[in-house]
Design a protein around this motif. Sequence first.
Motif, PDB file in Angstrom:
ATOM      1  N   SER A   1       0.787  -1.151   0.048  1.00  0.00           N
ATOM      2  CA  SER A   1      -0.078   0.125  -0.194  1.00  0.00           C
ATOM      3  C   SER A   1       0.954   1.271  -0.136  1.00  0.00           C
ATOM      4  O   SER A   1       2.240   1.223   0.095  1.00  0.00           O
ATOM      5  N   GLY A   2      -0.017   2.504  -0.280  1.00  0.00           N
ATOM      6  CA  GLY A   2       1.005   3.718  -0.360  1.00  0.00           C
ATOM      7  C   GLY A   2       1.726   4.081   0.978  1.00  0.00           C
ATOM      8  O   GLY A   2       2.824   4.565   0.830  1.00  0.00           O
ATOM      9  N   SER A   3       1.196   3.588   2.100  1.00  0.00           N
ATOM     10  CA  SER A   3       1.875   3.948   3.294  1.00  0.00           C
ATOM     11  C   SER A   3       2.807   2.844   3.759  1.00  0.00           C
ATOM     12  O   SER A   3       3.642   3.090   4.528  1.00  0.00           O
ATOM     13  N   GLY A   4       2.701   1.742   3.103  1.00  0.00           N
ATOM     14  CA  GLY A   4       3.644   0.566   3.237  1.00  0.00           C
ATOM     15  C   GLY A   4       3.143  -0.220   4.396  1.00  0.00           C
ATOM     16  O   GLY A   4       3.652  -1.387   4.940  1.00  0.00           O
ATOM     17  N   GLY A   5       2.170   0.131   4.944  1.00  0.00           N
ATOM     18  CA  GLY A   5       1.513  -0.662   6.246  1.00  0.00           C
ATOM     19  C   GLY A   5       0.497  -1.922   5.919  1.00  0.00           C
ATOM     20  O   GLY A   5       0.460  -2.691   6.697  1.00  0.00           O
ATOM     21  N   SER A   6       0.287  -1.995   4.322  1.00  0.00           N
ATOM     22  CA  SER A   6      -0.215  -3.163   4.061  1.00  0.00           C
ATOM     23  C   SER A   6       0.610  -3.915   2.939  1.00  0.00           C
ATOM     24  O   SER A   6       0.777  -3.105   2.016  1.00  0.00           O
ATOM     25  N   THR A   7       0.547  -5.227   3.031  1.00  0.00           N
ATOM     26  CA  THR A   7       1.298  -6.086   1.951  1.00  0.00           C
ATOM     27  C   THR A   7       0.629  -7.313   1.639  1.00  0.00           C
ATOM     28  O   THR A   7      -0.183  -7.699   2.343  1.00  0.00           O
ATOM     29  N   TYR A   8       0.843  -7.669   0.480  1.00  0.00           N
ATOM     30  CA  TYR A   8       0.125  -9.054   0.149  1.00  0.00           C
ATOM     31  C   TYR A   8       0.866  -9.679  -0.842  1.00  0.00           C
ATOM     32  O   TYR A   8       1.618  -9.220  -1.772  1.00  0.00           O
ATOM     33  N   TYR A   9       1.139 -11.150  -0.615  1.00  0.00           N
ATOM     34  CA  TYR A   9       1.845 -12.129  -1.437  1.00  0.00           C
ATOM     35  C   TYR A   9       1.055 -13.089  -2.209  1.00  0.00           C
ATOM     36  O   TYR A   9       0.069 -13.708  -1.631  1.00  0.00           O
ATOM     37  N   VAL A  10       1.620 -13.447  -3.358  1.00  0.00           N
ATOM     38  CA  VAL A  10       1.248 -14.754  -3.903  1.00  0.00           C
ATOM     39  C   VAL A  10       1.700 -16.012  -2.914  1.00  0.00           C
ATOM     40  O   VAL A  10       2.988 -15.718  -2.422  1.00  0.00           O
ATOM     41  N   ALA A  11       1.056 -16.863  -2.629  1.00  0.00           N
ATOM     42  CA  ALA A  11       1.429 -18.087  -1.909  1.00  0.00           C
ATOM     43  C   ALA A  11       2.915 -18.680  -1.963  1.00  0.00           C
ATOM     44  O   ALA A  11       3.619 -18.951  -1.213  1.00  0.00           O
ATOM     45  N   SER A  12       3.070 -18.647  -3.412  1.00  0.00           N
ATOM     46  CA  SER A  12       4.436 -19.549  -3.587  1.00  0.00           C
ATOM     47  C   SER A  12       5.571 -18.538  -3.248  1.00  0.00           C
ATOM     48  O   SER A  12       6.754 -19.064  -3.682  1.00  0.00           O
TER      49      SER A  12
END
Length: 123
Positions: A52-63
């Motif tokens: 996210s813009g603030s860096g507070g949220s991230t998300y990854y593909v499981a692999s």
Amino acid sequence: QVQLVESGGGLVQAGGSLRLSCAAVGRTFSSYTKGWFRQAPGKEREFVAAISGSGGSTYYVASVKDRFTIARDNAKNTVYLQMNSLKPEDTAVYYCAARPTFFRVTTGEYSDWGQGTQVTVSS
């Protein structure tokens, strides 16, 4: 003109590490969500990670979870993808992209895209 410029790709042996960078040139993207995607030969483009813009949220593909880390430095208008424990199946052209919100980040619905950087992992 707005540009997203990726760098840091290369050839590495399996188990090695690389850090990709994506610098925004021509416009400030500090509030934008940034994503990394990859496309291997003969395969469809695949979502890898987003922040996210603030860096507070991230998300990854499981692999790639637990091996890759996405981070950003808004002062430098740059987003990074630290890739550890690389595997041959990580071989692909990696693209960074930007979108206004941290929503539906796994889709390709991003407003701006870089040209890509090649990552090759040898076995």
